[in-house]
Design a protein around this motif. Structure first.
Motif, mmCIF file in Angstrom:
data_model
loop_
_atom_site.group_PDB
_atom_site.id
_atom_site.type_symbol
_atom_site.label_atom_id
_atom_site.label_comp_id
_atom_site.label_asym_id
_atom_site.label_seq_id
_atom_site.Cartn_x
_atom_site.Cartn_y
_atom_site.Cartn_z
ATOM 1 N N ARG A 108 0.872 -1.183 0.000
ATOM 2 C CA ARG A 108 0.000 0.000 0.000
ATOM 3 C C ARG A 108 0.899 1.220 0.000
ATOM 4 O O ARG A 108 2.107 1.125 0.276
ATOM 5 C CB ARG A 108 -0.896 0.015 1.249
ATOM 6 N N VAL A 109 0.337 2.356 -0.324
ATOM 7 C CA VAL A 109 1.112 3.592 -0.257
ATOM 8 C C VAL A 109 1.535 3.828 1.186
ATOM 9 O O VAL A 109 0.718 3.818 2.105
ATOM 10 C CB VAL A 109 0.283 4.788 -0.777
ATOM 11 N N SER A 110 2.845 3.995 1.380
ATOM 12 C CA SER A 110 3.373 4.058 2.741
ATOM 13 C C SER A 110 4.436 5.147 2.864
ATOM 14 O O SER A 110 5.329 5.254 2.023
ATOM 15 C CB SER A 110 3.995 2.707 3.120
ATOM 16 N N ARG A 122 7.502 12.004 -1.395
ATOM 17 C CA ARG A 122 6.160 11.469 -1.648
ATOM 18 C C ARG A 122 6.081 10.013 -1.188
ATOM 19 O O ARG A 122 6.946 9.195 -1.519
ATOM 20 C CB ARG A 122 5.861 11.552 -3.139
ATOM 21 N N PRO A 123 5.057 9.625 -0.422
ATOM 22 C CA PRO A 123 4.893 8.228 -0.011
ATOM 23 C C PRO A 123 4.648 7.340 -1.228
ATOM 24 O O PRO A 123 3.978 7.740 -2.184
ATOM 25 C CB PRO A 123 3.666 8.267 0.902
ATOM 26 N N GLN A 165 26.616 4.972 -4.030
ATOM 27 C CA GLN A 165 25.431 5.712 -3.577
ATOM 28 C C GLN A 165 24.158 5.009 -4.006
ATOM 29 O O GLN A 165 24.043 4.538 -5.138
ATOM 30 C CB GLN A 165 25.437 7.131 -4.150
ATOM 31 N N VAL A 166 23.195 4.900 -3.103
ATOM 32 C CA VAL A 166 21.912 4.252 -3.378
ATOM 33 C C VAL A 166 20.818 5.303 -3.349
ATOM 34 O O VAL A 166 20.750 6.123 -2.417
ATOM 35 C CB VAL A 166 21.610 3.142 -2.355
ATOM 36 N N LEU A 167 19.951 5.285 -4.363
ATOM 37 C CA LEU A 167 18.824 6.206 -4.422
ATOM 38 C C LEU A 167 17.526 5.416 -4.432
ATOM 39 O O LEU A 167 17.447 4.331 -5.013
ATOM 40 C CB LEU A 167 18.888 7.075 -5.681
ATOM 41 N N HIS A 168 16.499 5.961 -3.770
ATOM 42 C CA HIS A 168 15.163 5.358 -3.738
ATOM 43 C C HIS A 168 14.188 6.372 -4.327
ATOM 44 O O HIS A 168 14.202 7.542 -3.933
ATOM 45 C CB HIS A 168 14.739 5.025 -2.308
ATOM 46 N N PHE A 169 13.328 5.914 -5.238
ATOM 47 C CA PHE A 169 12.411 6.864 -5.853
ATOM 48 C C PHE A 169 11.234 6.135 -6.478
ATOM 49 O O PHE A 169 11.283 4.913 -6.695
ATOM 50 C CB PHE A 169 13.121 7.693 -6.933
ATOM 51 N N GLY A 170 10.177 6.891 -6.788
ATOM 52 C CA GLY A 170 9.059 6.375 -7.555
ATOM 53 C C GLY A 170 9.426 6.384 -9.021
ATOM 54 O O GLY A 170 10.216 7.222 -9.469
ATOM 55 N N ILE A 171 8.857 5.492 -9.786
ATOM 56 C CA ILE A 171 9.261 5.325 -11.175
ATOM 57 C C ILE A 171 9.024 6.590 -11.988
ATOM 58 O O ILE A 171 9.735 6.861 -12.963
ATOM 59 C CB ILE A 171 8.537 4.113 -11.805
ATOM 60 N N GLU A 172 8.045 7.407 -11.607
ATOM 61 C CA GLU A 172 7.776 8.636 -12.349
ATOM 62 C C GLU A 172 8.927 9.621 -12.267
ATOM 63 O O GLU A 172 9.053 10.506 -13.114
ATOM 64 C CB GLU A 172 6.497 9.308 -11.834
ATOM 65 N N HIS A 173 9.776 9.494 -11.253
ATOM 66 C CA HIS A 173 10.868 10.449 -11.053
ATOM 67 C C HIS A 173 12.217 9.899 -11.505
ATOM 68 O O HIS A 173 13.265 10.396 -11.114
ATOM 69 C CB HIS A 173 10.936 10.867 -9.581
ATOM 70 N N LEU A 174 12.183 8.868 -12.343
ATOM 71 C CA LEU A 174 13.416 8.276 -12.847
ATOM 72 C C LEU A 174 14.276 9.322 -13.560
ATOM 73 O O LEU A 174 15.482 9.439 -13.316
ATOM 74 C CB LEU A 174 13.070 7.138 -13.818
#
Length: 345
Positions: A76-78, A87-88, A102-111
């Motif tokens: 679920r959105v978390s 953004r969750p 370096q490790v980055l975490h993101f939503g696919i829209e912000h690739l």
């Protein structure tokens, strides 16, 4: 709409009903497919021409910046799995920089925003991910509908299934439509009687071909199998397809370099690189050639299909003559498109 459309709620429910072994198989297939799609797209953007069968581990030798390392489905959105922008997310993607770690975490829209890639490359990556998502939904939809192999095709006695198809069935998972089509094609090929293939019997009045002309005639060339970029979720065989005209070599190499290719001898400075690639698990000669072209000024001459011409022959001859004969390497697979070797040491 697709025949295998499935809502998020249905998909989650079907996935939850799978056994731990089935869930692991599916999640590992998705991860492998995403890593391959990401790496293949970036390699192509650099001008590399990669065979379908190459693994992401091999392709990533061509990348110098970011590699895709995985994703998290929070269910679920978390807020515990945010994008870099805060953004969750439900689906959080991870990439790692090869040089810095370096490790980055993101939503696919912000690739595009976070990795600085051009829009065309990002669109190709997203398209590859969409293909994988569609295959996952197809598989789960078939599980939901009670799909069986027996309802689709009758296997001849003693017929041996390809390994990737057998892996699905061993776990009680359906086949994808593209896998089923390949299976049916193999069965048809097996059942076609050889007697139905037309054979021309020479007429008594056919004039014999003079021996001199026969000796002068060159043997027919083996057709090269052209490759198609496909992000296969389960690594199935891809059908030959046309590809765009070969791109010029990158700044790291050009067709005008390593003219010693005409002697069919791999330049000495490249032999150590080939040995290193083999020892690191790169078995595909096509991938080795791309690394040599992109990073070590290897001969970038290509055929109309994009396959390296001189360099491919050089690498194969070097491996066969010096590494296979000495027992340091062995040939695993050979086709018109590629050769795959294994380093013995």
């Amino acid at each position: 709409m697709s025949t295998y459309d499935i809502t998020v709620e249905q998909r989650d429910a079907v996935y939850a009903s799978l056994s731990p072994e089935q869930q692991q198989f599916l999640s590992e297939g998705m991860l492998r497919g995403r890593r391959t799609a990401f790496a293949m797209t970036l390699a192509r953007a650099k001008g590399a021409v990669i065979p379908n069968e190459a693994t992401y581990e091999e392709i990533e030798h061509l990348l110098e910046d970011w590699v895709y390392t995985g994703y998290t489905d929070a269910g679920r959105v978390s807020a515990e799995h945010p994008c870099l922008c805060g953004r969750p997310l439900r689906y959080q993607h991870r990439v790692q920089h090869k040089a810095t770690g370096q490790v980055l975490h993101f939503g696919i829209e912000h690739l595009k925003q976070h990795l600085g890639m051009d829009a065309k490359t990002v669109a190709a990556i997203l398209k590859g991910f969409e293909v994988l998502d569609a295959e996952r939904d197809e598989l789960l939809s078939k599980v939901h509908s009670g799909w069986t192999l027996e309802s689709q095709v009758a296997l001849p006695d003693g017929f041996k299934l390809p390994a990737d198809l057998q892996a699905h069935l061993d776990l009680g998972l359906p086949l994808l439509e593209k896998q089923l089509a390949r299976l049916k094609a193999k069965i048809r090929q097996l059942l076609e009687p050889l007697e139905l293939q037309p054979r021309r019997r020479p007429a008594v009045w056919d004039a014999p071909v003079p021996a001199a002309e026969t000796a002068a005639a060159p043997p027919p060339a083996e057709p090269e199998e052209e490759w198609q970029l496909a992000f296969d979720l389960f690594g199935s065989e891809a059908a030959p397809a046309a590809v765009p005209a070969a791109q010029p070599a990158s700044a790291g190499g050009s067709a005008g370099q390593d003219r010693s290719a005409n002697t069919l001898a791999l330049p000495e400075r490249l032999k150590a690189v080939v040995n290193e690639l083999l020892s690191e698990g790169v078995g595909s000669v096509r991938v080795m050639c791309e690394v040599l072209i992109q990073k070590h000024r290897g001969d970038g001459s290509r055929s109309s299909t994009g396959k390296p011409v001189n360099l491919y022959m050089q690498v194969c001859l070097y491996i066969d003559d010096e590494l296979v004969r000495s027992g340091r390497c062995r040939l695993l697979e050979r086709s018109n498109e590629d050769r795959v070797y294994e380093w013995v040491g």
